[in-house]
Design an enzyme around this catalytic site. Structure first.
Site, PDB file in Angstrom:
ATOM      1  N   ASP A   1      -3.114  -1.372  -9.530  1.00 26.97           N
ATOM      2  CA  ASP A   1      -2.152  -2.406  -9.112  1.00 26.97           C
ATOM      3  C   ASP A   1      -1.781  -3.313 -10.293  1.00 26.97           C
ATOM      4  OD1 ASP A   1      -1.956  -1.579  -6.454  1.00 26.97           O
ATOM      5  OD2 ASP A   1      -3.656  -2.816  -5.827  1.00 26.97           O
TER       6      ASP A   1
ATOM      7  N   LYS B   1      -9.557  -0.659   0.509  1.00 27.90           N
ATOM      8  CA  LYS B   1      -9.680  -0.816  -0.946  1.00 27.90           C
ATOM      9  C   LYS B   1     -11.050  -1.328  -1.390  1.00 27.90           C
ATOM     10  CE  LYS B   1      -4.855  -1.590  -2.201  1.00 27.90           C
ATOM     11  NZ  LYS B   1      -3.923  -2.420  -2.987  1.00 27.90           N
TER      12      LYS B   1
END
Ligand code: ATR
Length: 292
Positions: free
Chosen positions: A116, A80
């Protein structure tokens, strides 16, 4: 570069659109099941697979992403942060959070965002509507990558005092530098002293996850009207959520965050905004061996 394919994420070329989740390891990812469900539901001629990319191969993989013939991807642990340096455009949310989990190709190159925080927000909108109106103080347990998305969402939803409690206090301090004066960093051991005024308690640590130690925290001092949520979803009812229920708190489990974070990527790659339904939740529970 060794890229092992789980199913054939890159297979379709004849006008079909393909996307994938990229991580290491990737075998337990629920993303293929989520996106495949939506592809079928909307009768889209597309494909969503899984690509296991070793950490040492990640830079070469993202540098040459176009050769994969994917319209985009979800990027998960441990990539990420690595993916960042290969993007031509990163939106404001991903910059502030410091991690990208969704990428897409454009004529100009490769773009990225972080969904997210949207997953966290929409899970609460779904299961505890009005969650942001109960008060302006939240307590976040943990100061890792997941906590950054949660804190960003809390700021977006008007929380003005966000207590970040972490075992390693220095990581909580970094949140104040990143997110500003609304952050109150504390040591995890001291967090019970900060529960009284919170309207929301969120666990973002791995404590309580299957195979990890439980979170040992007394909720005696937490306001009975406070909402308690956990981003851990294996088990679905973590020890924290079980304890909160015995105290009469409204609780929200973490599975909905996983489902909702997938929505913006699907919409961007395949052109339809999908809906997180009870049917989808049941399908993923079944995949997890938890068919309720
Ligand atoms: P993620 O990206 O999933 O948030 P991470 O960055 O490794 O993963 O963060 C894990 C979080 O769980 C951290 O807040 C970590 O605390 P430290 O920063 O002190 O490591 C927390 N955590 C993990 N194991 C823990 C334990 N045994 N006790 C307390 N906190 C723990």
């Amino acid at each position: 570069m060794s890229v092992s394919k789980n199913k054939s994420a890159t297979e379709p070329a004849n006008g079909h659109r393909a996307a994938a989740v990229i991580g290491w390891p990737i075998t337990h990812s629920k993303s293929p099941a989520i996106h495949t469900h939506w592809l079928k539901e909307h009768q889209i001629d597309g494909h969503y697979g899984a690509l296991a990319v070793r950490p040492e191969d990640a830079n070469a993989f993202f540098a040459d992403f176009k050769s994969q013939n994917l319209v985009g991807a979800n990027v998960t642990i441990p990539h990420k942060e690595t993916v960042f340096r290969h993007l031509d455009y990163v939106d404001g949310a991903a910059k502030e959070i410091g991690a990208v989990n969704t990428i897409w190709t454009t004529d100009g190159g490769l773009s990225g965002t972080n969904t997210d925080w949207i997953g966290f927000q929409e899970n609460l909108n779904d299961h505890a509507p009005g969650w942001q109106t109960g008060g302006k103080t939240a307590v976040v347990l943990g100061a890792g990558g997941a906590a950054r998305g949660v804190v960003y969402a809390l700021k977006q939803n008007g929380f003005t005092e966000i207590i970040v409690a972490n075992r390693t206090r220095a990581r909580a301090d970094e949140f104040k530098a990143r997110f500003g004066d609304s952050i109150v960093p504390v040591a995890l051991d001291d967090v019970e002293d900060h529960l009284a005024h919170a309207s929301l308690l969120i666990n973002t640590t791995s404590l309580g996850m299957e195979g990890h130690p439980p979170l040992t925290l007394s909720l005696e001092r937490l306001d009975r009207n406070a909402l308690v949520t956990d981003i851990v979803y294996t088990p679905l009812t973590t020890p924290l959520l079980a304890l909160a229920k015995t105290h009469g708190h409204v609780t929200v489990d973490g599975l909905g965050m996983l489902l909702h974070q997938a929505v913006p990527g699907f919409e961007r790659w395949f052109g339809v905004k999908p809906v997180v339904t009870h049917t989808l939740r049941q399908l993923i529970l079944k995949e997890m061996g938890l068919d309720a």
